[in-house]
Write a protein that holds these residues in place. Structure first.
Motif, PDB file in Angstrom:
ATOM      1  N   VAL A 102      42.924  77.046  33.873  1.00 62.25           N
ATOM      2  CA  VAL A 102      41.899  77.836  34.559  1.00 62.25           C
ATOM      3  C   VAL A 102      42.553  79.042  35.222  1.00 62.25           C
ATOM      4  CG1 VAL A 102      40.257  77.874  36.497  1.00 62.25           C
ATOM      5  CG2 VAL A 102      40.342  75.892  34.964  1.00 62.25           C
ATOM      6  N   LEU A 104      41.540  81.738  38.074  1.00 67.01           N
ATOM      7  CA  LEU A 104      40.563  81.889  39.149  1.00 67.01           C
ATOM      8  C   LEU A 104      40.763  83.227  39.843  1.00 67.01           C
ATOM      9  CD1 LEU A 104      38.372  80.070  40.545  1.00 67.01           C
ATOM     10  CD2 LEU A 104      40.164  79.384  42.149  1.00 67.01           C
ATOM     11  N   SER A 105      39.677  83.971  40.086  1.00 66.50           N
ATOM     12  CA  SER A 105      39.790  85.211  40.846  1.00 66.50           C
ATOM     13  C   SER A 105      38.404  85.766  41.139  1.00 66.50           C
ATOM     14  CB  SER A 105      40.615  86.263  40.098  1.00 66.50           C
ATOM     15  OG  SER A 105      41.056  87.264  40.996  1.00 66.50           O
ATOM     16  N   SER A 110      39.232  89.814  37.756  1.00 68.02           N
ATOM     17  CA  SER A 110      39.295  89.272  36.398  1.00 68.02           C
ATOM     18  C   SER A 110      38.968  90.350  35.372  1.00 68.02           C
ATOM     19  CB  SER A 110      38.314  88.104  36.259  1.00 68.02           C
ATOM     20  OG  SER A 110      38.645  87.056  37.156  1.00 68.02           O
ATOM     21  N   ARG A 127      37.244  81.509  35.949  1.00 72.82           N
ATOM     22  CA  ARG A 127      36.275  81.117  36.964  1.00 72.82           C
ATOM     23  C   ARG A 127      36.269  82.121  38.101  1.00 72.82           C
ATOM     24  NH1 ARG A 127      37.120  74.546  37.716  1.00 72.82           N
ATOM     25  NH2 ARG A 127      36.910  73.974  35.493  1.00 72.82           N
ATOM     26  N   ALA A 129      35.814  83.429  42.081  1.00 76.25           N
ATOM     27  CA  ALA A 129      36.042  83.058  43.480  1.00 76.25           C
ATOM     28  C   ALA A 129      35.481  84.164  44.360  1.00 76.25           C
ATOM     29  CB  ALA A 129      37.536  82.867  43.750  1.00 76.25           C
ATOM     30  N   THR A 132      40.072  87.429  45.904  1.00 81.27           N
ATOM     31  CA  THR A 132      41.349  87.104  45.249  1.00 81.27           C
ATOM     32  C   THR A 132      42.170  86.155  46.113  1.00 81.27           C
ATOM     33  OG1 THR A 132      42.310  89.127  46.192  1.00 81.27           O
ATOM     34  CG2 THR A 132      41.436  89.261  43.947  1.00 81.27           C
ATOM     35  N   ALA A 135      40.962  82.672  45.804  1.00 82.98           N
ATOM     36  CA  ALA A 135      41.423  82.117  44.533  1.00 82.98           C
ATOM     37  C   ALA A 135      42.848  81.578  44.666  1.00 82.98           C
ATOM     38  CB  ALA A 135      41.365  83.186  43.445  1.00 82.98           C
ATOM     39  N   VAL A 139      44.179  77.646  44.378  1.00 82.58           N
ATOM     40  CA  VAL A 139      45.254  77.264  43.466  1.00 82.58           C
ATOM     41  C   VAL A 139      46.371  76.554  44.226  1.00 82.58           C
ATOM     42  CG1 VAL A 139      47.133  78.245  42.082  1.00 82.58           C
ATOM     43  CG2 VAL A 139      44.776  78.985  41.685  1.00 82.58           C
ATOM     44  N   SER A 142      45.628  72.843  44.531  1.00 77.23           N
ATOM     45  CA  SER A 142      45.229  72.132  43.312  1.00 77.23           C
ATOM     46  C   SER A 142      46.458  71.574  42.594  1.00 77.23           C
ATOM     47  CB  SER A 142      44.472  73.073  42.366  1.00 77.23           C
ATOM     48  OG  SER A 142      44.204  72.433  41.136  1.00 77.23           O
ATOM     49  N   TRP A 146      46.488  75.395  37.306  1.00 80.30           N
ATOM     50  CA  TRP A 146      45.606  76.544  37.488  1.00 80.30           C
ATOM     51  C   TRP A 146      46.424  77.737  37.940  1.00 80.30           C
ATOM     52  CZ3 TRP A 146      40.533  74.824  40.447  1.00 80.30           C
ATOM     53  CH2 TRP A 146      39.859  73.866  39.654  1.00 80.30           C
ATOM     54  N   ALA A 148      45.856  81.998  39.605  1.00 83.06           N
ATOM     55  CA  ALA A 148      44.935  82.948  40.224  1.00 83.06           C
ATOM     56  C   ALA A 148      45.451  84.362  39.982  1.00 83.06           C
ATOM     57  CB  ALA A 148      44.830  82.689  41.724  1.00 83.06           C
TER      58      ALA A 148
END
Length: 284
Positions: A102, A104-105, A110, A127, A129, A132, A135, A139, A142, A146, A148
């Motif tokens: 994944v 994320l941002s 993105s 995905r 967020a 930034t 995100a 991460v 997690s 993932w 970011a």
């Protein structure tokens, strides 16, 4: 001075704020969204806000335009600041790119890194967020592989590692931020000045209506530097238009053009008239 910005700590907005404020002493007020940052000024919870307005890759920041148009008539744009944006791919720990599941941002980030994601992370799910920095924070906690997209300063803030730097699609990636202040704030600064306004409802629909409206500026040699349309939220096919023009709203020629526009449009509102090269917080 209390200044709102898109938080949490580690966003590009925070980086821009530190640079744009210069030597002015700050009491930073992180906000969860651009809307909340602008509303903090409207409601008196902050004296200023610095929010993203447009990006050299992705164009206008729609949340800023919509909030200024619909939600914040008691504020004005009082200045601007151009800030270089250099995105990093950030993870909790070192991980091969082909294992990242994944990315994320914030959607703007993105989109600014779309080519890198497409070519280097083809199997990763993208995905959204709220920011930034949010995100990177997600991460950091997690256990999954993932990553970011965000500022390298966010990696330091949240104890993460930078996997790759400079992943934006263009090395000349710049975001124009604007200072938000209460209506009535008089920013100081020498030429050049810019005026930003929004207008809508050009009477009965007919060919050339928008051209006729904009001719009020060109016929007076007032230079328009940007035009952007957004839905008016009154059904399909109805729009409002945001424009930037060279000069101050107090200039007699600019003022005459704006008054002539008022005769053609049902709604005209000056969102701000401000110097574009001033240092520090306007009106501080």
């Amino acid at each position: 001075m209390r200044v709102a910005y898109l938080g949490p700590a580690g966003t590009f907005s925070e980086d821009a704020l530190r640079t744009a404020a210069g030597s002015t002493e700050l009491d930073p007020v992180p906000a969860p969204t651009v809307y909340d940052a602008i509303r903090a000024v409207a409601e008196g919870e902050a004296e200023r806000a610095l929010v993203p307005f447009e990006n050299s890759i992705e164009g206008a920041v729609r949340s800023t335009l919509d909030t200024l148009a619909f939600e914040a008539e008691s504020v004005t744009i009082a200045g601007e600041h151009d800030h270089p944006i250099r995105h990093s791919l950030i993870a909790r720990e070192e991980v091969p790119l082909d294992r990242i599941e994944v990315v994320l941002s914030h959607p703007q980030a993105s989109s600014q890194c779309a080519r890198f994601i497409r070519e280097e992370l083809p199997g990763a799910e993208v995905r959204a967020a709220a920011s930034t920095a949010e995100a990177v924070r997600a991460v950091s906690v997690s256990a999954k592989p993932w990553a970011a997209l965000g500022a390298s300063s966010a990696a330091r803030t949240y104890g993460c590692v930078v996997l790759r730097e400079g992943v934006e699609d263009s090395p000349d990636n710049v975001t124009r931020f604007v200072w938000i202040a209460p209506v009535g704030t008089r920013p100081g600064g020498a030429e050049p000045w810019r005026t930003t306004l929004v207008f809508s409802e050009l009477g009965a629909d007919h060919p050339g209506a928008l051209v006729e409206a904009l001719t009020e500026f060109s016929s007076r040699d007032v230079n328009l530097t940007r035009i952007e349309s957004r839905p008016l939220r009154r059904g399909l096919g109805r729009y409002m238009f945001f424009i930037d023009l060279d000069g101050s709203a107090d200039d007699p020629v600019v003022a005459a053009a704006i008054e002539a526009l008022r005769e053609k449009a049902e709604s005209v509102r000056i969102l701000g008239s401000y110097p574009i090269a001033a240092d520090g917080i306007p009106g501080a």
